[in-house]
Design a protein around this motif. Structure first.
Motif, PDB file in Angstrom:
ATOM      1  N   LEU A   1       0.841  -1.194   0.000  1.00 33.60           N
ATOM      2  CA  LEU A   1       0.000   0.000   0.000  1.00 33.60           C
ATOM      3  C   LEU A   1       0.876   1.244   0.000  1.00 33.60           C
ATOM      4  O   LEU A   1       1.876   1.311   0.705  1.00 33.60           O
ATOM      5  CB  LEU A   1      -0.904   0.019   1.230  1.00 33.60           C
ATOM      6  N   ASN A   2       0.490   2.199  -0.822  1.00 32.89           N
ATOM      7  CA  ASN A   2       1.194   3.469  -0.875  1.00 32.89           C
ATOM      8  C   ASN A   2       0.148   4.569  -0.803  1.00 32.89           C
ATOM      9  O   ASN A   2      -0.629   4.752  -1.740  1.00 32.89           O
ATOM     10  CB  ASN A   2       2.027   3.581  -2.143  1.00 32.89           C
ATOM     11  N   ASN A   3       0.129   5.284   0.305  1.00 37.49           N
ATOM     12  CA  ASN A   3      -0.797   6.391   0.471  1.00 37.49           C
ATOM     13  C   ASN A   3      -2.254   5.935   0.343  1.00 37.49           C
ATOM     14  O   ASN A   3      -3.049   6.528  -0.364  1.00 37.49           O
ATOM     15  CB  ASN A   3      -0.479   7.506  -0.528  1.00 37.49           C
ATOM     16  N   LYS A   4      -2.572   4.819   0.996  1.00 36.06           N
ATOM     17  CA  LYS A   4      -3.916   4.231   1.059  1.00 36.06           C
ATOM     18  C   LYS A   4      -4.430   3.713  -0.273  1.00 36.06           C
ATOM     19  O   LYS A   4      -5.619   3.514  -0.459  1.00 36.06           O
ATOM     20  CB  LYS A   4      -4.912   5.208   1.662  1.00 36.06           C
ATOM     21  N   SER A   5      -3.561   3.508  -1.234  1.00 35.23           N
ATOM     22  CA  SER A   5      -3.970   2.901  -2.498  1.00 35.23           C
ATOM     23  C   SER A   5      -3.026   1.730  -2.790  1.00 35.23           C
ATOM     24  O   SER A   5      -1.875   1.732  -2.368  1.00 35.23           O
ATOM     25  CB  SER A   5      -3.932   3.912  -3.646  1.00 35.23           C
ATOM     26  N   ILE A   6      -3.539   0.772  -3.503  1.00 34.90           N
ATOM     27  CA  ILE A   6      -2.740  -0.411  -3.808  1.00 34.90           C
ATOM     28  C   ILE A   6      -1.704  -0.057  -4.868  1.00 34.90           C
ATOM     29  O   ILE A   6      -2.044   0.364  -5.967  1.00 34.90           O
ATOM     30  CB  ILE A   6      -3.634  -1.569  -4.284  1.00 34.90           C
ATOM     31  N   GLU A   7      -0.454  -0.231  -4.508  1.00 36.16           N
ATOM     32  CA  GLU A   7       0.631   0.049  -5.439  1.00 36.16           C
ATOM     33  C   GLU A   7       1.005  -1.203  -6.220  1.00 36.16           C
ATOM     34  O   GLU A   7       1.212  -1.159  -7.419  1.00 36.16           O
ATOM     35  CB  GLU A   7       1.850   0.557  -4.671  1.00 36.16           C
ATOM     36  N   GLU A   8       1.080  -2.340  -5.503  1.00 32.56           N
ATOM     37  CA  GLU A   8       1.500  -3.574  -6.145  1.00 32.56           C
ATOM     38  C   GLU A   8       0.888  -4.765  -5.408  1.00 32.56           C
ATOM     39  O   GLU A   8       0.828  -4.783  -4.193  1.00 32.56           O
ATOM     40  CB  GLU A   8       3.019  -3.685  -6.117  1.00 32.56           C
ATOM     41  N   THR A   9       0.438  -5.748  -6.167  1.00 31.75           N
ATOM     42  CA  THR A   9      -0.057  -6.994  -5.609  1.00 31.75           C
ATOM     43  C   THR A   9       0.824  -8.113  -6.124  1.00 31.75           C
ATOM     44  O   THR A   9       1.012  -8.258  -7.324  1.00 31.75           O
ATOM     45  CB  THR A   9      -1.516  -7.251  -6.032  1.00 31.75           C
TER      46      THR A   9
END
Length: 91
Positions: A62-70
């Motif tokens: 998570l980066n800044n409350k958004s998914i950056e990478e799964t």
């Protein structure tokens, strides 16, 4: 005096892995060992069954409350299942 009931009585027996599940788990291990990202679209089948059995799991960054990478990976339980089938060094 209370009666002691063994917990084994309440555990559900695990069903053996199907041939498709074994094939999918081995493919996931191969991709993981080569650092190739994989997901449900990259593997042939039984992905959801492996996910329910906790043989495959995801790591979400998570980066800044958004998914950056799964990132999907084979868990230790998945590796142990392959070892129990006689597949040495699965991942």
């Amino acid at each position: 005096m209370a009666r002691i009931i063994p917990i084994i009585k309440f555990l559900k027996p695990t069903r053996p892995l199907s041939s498709l599940m074994i094939k999918t788990l081995r493919e996931a291990c191969e991709k993981q060992s080569q650092n190739i990202p994989f997901g449900q679209d990259d593997l042939d089948g039984s992905f959801m069954a492996l996910l329910r059995r906790k043989f495959i799991d995801t790591d979400i960054n998570l980066n800044n409350k958004s998914i950056e990478e799964t990132k999907w990976y084979v868990t230790q339980a998945g590796k142990d299942a392959l070892k129990n089938l006689g597949i040495d060094d699965p991942c």
